[in-house]
Design an enzyme around this catalytic site. Structure first.
Site, PDB file in Angstrom:
ATOM      1  N   SER A 243     -10.103   0.467   7.234  1.00  0.00           N
ATOM      2  CA  SER A 243      -9.472   0.459   5.873  1.00  0.00           C
ATOM      3  C   SER A 243      -9.093  -0.725   5.093  1.00  0.00           C
ATOM      4  O   SER A 243      -8.642  -0.898   3.937  1.00  0.00           O
ATOM      5  CB  SER A 243      -8.288   1.292   5.758  1.00  0.00           C
ATOM      6  OG  SER A 243      -8.602   2.667   6.175  1.00  0.00           O
TER       7      SER A 243
ATOM      8  N   LYS B 165       0.835  -1.209  -0.031  1.00  0.00           N
ATOM      9  CA  LYS B 165       0.043   0.024   0.087  1.00  0.00           C
ATOM     10  C   LYS B 165       0.865   1.275  -0.114  1.00  0.00           C
ATOM     11  O   LYS B 165       1.793   1.340   0.778  1.00  0.00           O
ATOM     12  CB  LYS B 165      -0.875   0.100   1.021  1.00  0.00           C
ATOM     13  CG  LYS B 165      -2.042   0.905   1.164  1.00  0.00           C
ATOM     14  CD  LYS B 165      -3.093   0.797   2.486  1.00  0.00           C
ATOM     15  CE  LYS B 165      -3.918   1.799   2.778  1.00  0.00           C
ATOM     16  NZ  LYS B 165      -4.909   1.751   3.879  1.00  0.00           N
TER      17      LYS B 165
ATOM     18  N   SER C 200      -9.656   2.576   3.044  1.00  0.00           N
ATOM     19  CA  SER C 200      -8.377   3.126   2.368  1.00  0.00           C
ATOM     20  C   SER C 200      -7.513   2.327   1.268  1.00  0.00           C
ATOM     21  O   SER C 200      -6.915   2.767   0.581  1.00  0.00           O
ATOM     22  CB  SER C 200      -7.698   3.876   3.331  1.00  0.00           C
ATOM     23  OG  SER C 200      -6.742   3.258   4.066  1.00  0.00           O
TER      24      SER C 200
END
Length: 499
Positions: free
Chosen positions: A180, A81, A156
């Site tokens: 997230s 990520k 996210s």
């Protein structure tokens, strides 16, 4: 050109529709080489990532490979990520306000992540600083949901969710500071475990937070991939303050007391398909011999306002101190509407509420822990409704309207971040629009094992929906349905191709 409604990369190559555990086995036995698997993943990423707008950085020509073959997932392709440093790759935290240079060293968590044996092919997209519940941006194109490209894939960890669901990679890094991991898992039909606070090595940002809300993990298509990943990381480092997790390999025989919560911390109304998915999951659990009973929400009404105050503090720190703590290239004039609005609201008066808010948030852990004096697991929605269409949660929505929409949508996940408890999102239903619906199970601090055992049992009883299915399960009238397993169509047929 209009994007196809459904997007996936499953085809008859080295990846096939294998999960990470099977790919690692095939590499270990020599039936496949790590190079073959890597090449297939790169080809798939090149096929679908531009359509899905899911990659923050491509390292296809210079991937980061494991140093040796000792990891449980050796040779499995994956993504990191865009908020975690990895040597040679930039970290922009999903923000158009940052133009980062390649990192000069691996981040603390990245070292543990790599110990699993995976091959990192680049970085996945995320919204600015992970503050939003959709992977949309101030001016850049949004990340699309591969189940239906008109809808949000959550956030996210949205880029990771899109590419795992689409079959480009079987597993991808995610982290969770307010939902997230679980929110994109619910939106994309994936398994998403937020582990207990401190289960893994904390990243650099998490170590500086007044209340550490961030847990590291992955998004996967199978329970065993999630279980194996967490077992692999425990080989590198185990927190002695938590009970060991080990490799969880299937359901347990014990019967559990399940508390079902349908009320949200934000007083949001749970939509009909989501409510039906939770209730059907409760029926499955009862059929397995567990006891399910409704219970009231265990925190008071001030929780949501306190959480938003804390969210404002984080936006303030990112915007006002970001040049020192995140990246010196940060240009505050390019922050998106959500980040800028949160920090402005904090500056205008939110700072006065912060000490009391932090005090009450810390006390919430004890109130939540008390639920497990009489129950083993909590069952509830992940979010209050099916993932919304793109634009509904865009950072360009007027700030007050956006915050109100987020309160109504992100109504369940923040509680486990504040309390540090583990929680897992499982893809338990399909909406009438053909979109996945996630259901959340949470347990006492340190008890990921119970969640994984239950997840295995539910996966066996009601196998997850498949994006490649030419015929999706029929939803219950006005609600979501429990999906049934479908055989993946021949990838050479029309049904097996993207869209």
């Amino acid at each position: 050109m209009t994007a196809p409604t459904r997007v996936h990369a499953f085809t008859d190559d080295a990846l096939a529709d294998h999960d990470a555990v099977e790919l690692a086995r095939l590499v270990r036995t020599g039936d496949l080489s790590a190079a073959e698997v890597e090449a297939a993943a790169v080809a798939r990423l090149r096929q679908v990532a531009p359509t899905l707008q899911a990659m923050a950085y491509e390292a296809y020509d210079s991937p980061r490979r494991a140093a040796d073959g000792s990891g449980l997932l050796h040779g499995v392709p994956t993504l990191l990520k865009d908020n975690t440093d990895l040597l040679g790759m930039p970290t922009n935290h999903g923000s158009e306000a940052i133009r980062a240079q390649p990192a000069k060293r691996d981040g603390r968590y990245a070292t543990q992540f790599l110990s699993s044996g995976v091959t990192v092919l680049g970085k996945s997209r995320m919204p600015e600083f992970g503050l939003n519940a959709t992977t949309e941006f101030r001016s850049g194109p949004p990340t699309l949901n591969p189940w239906n490209a008109r809808y949000s894939v959550g956030a996210s960890s949205g880029g990771a969710a899109a590419l795992v669901a689409a079959g480009a990679v079987p597993i991808a890094h995610a982290n969770d500071g307010g939902g997230s991991i679980r929110i994109p898992a619910a939106a994309a039909g994936l398994v998403g475990l937020k582990p207990s606070r401190g289960r893994h090595v904390d990243g650099e940002t998490a170590r500086t937070l007044p209340i550490n809300m961030v847990s590291e993990g992955v998004l996967t298509r199978t329970v065993r991939d999630t279980a194996t990943f967490h077992a692999a990381l425990e080989r590198h480092w185990r927190n002695p303050a938590l009970p060991p997790l080990g490799l969880v390999e299937g359901p347990a025989r014990r019967r559990l007391r399940v508390a079902m919560i349908m009320e949200s911390v934000t007083d949001a109304v749970v939509d009909t398909p989501t409510k039906a998915a939770v209730e059907r999951t409760a029926t499955f659990l009862e059929e397995q011999g567990h006891t399910v009973e409704p219970v009231p929400i265990p925190v008071d009404a001030r929780f949501v306002d306190d959480f938003l105050t804390y969210w404002g503090l984080l936006a303030f720190l990112a915007g006002n101190l970001g040049r020192l703590t995140i990246d010196r290239t940060l240009d505050t004039s390019l922050l998106d509407g959500l980040t800028d609005g949160l920090r402005r609201e904090f500056t205008a008066g939110g700072w006065r509420r912060t000490p009391a808010a932090l005090h009450r948030l810390r006390r919430a852990a004890a109130a939540y822990a008390a639920v497990f004096d009489h129950h083993d697991v909590v069952l509830c929605p992940v979010v209050a409704g099916v993932t919304p269409q793109l634009g509904h949660l865009s950072p360009n929505v007027p700030f007050d309207d956006l915050v109100d929409r987020l309160r109504r949508h992100v109504a369940f996940t923040p509680l486990q971040n504040i309390t540090g408890a583990p929680a897992i999102s499982l893809p338990m239903a399909i909406s009438e629009e053909g979109l996945p619906i996630g259901v959340q199970l949470s347990a006492a601090y340190g008890d990921e094992r119970t969640l994984l055992e239950l997840a295995y049992a539910l996966e066996e009883q009601s196998p997850w929906p498949r994006i490649t299915a030419s015929e999706m399960p029929s939803p219950a009238p006005g609600a979501g349905s429990a999906p049934s397993r479908r055989t993946r169509p021949d990838p050479r047929s029309a049904a097996g191709r993207a869209g």
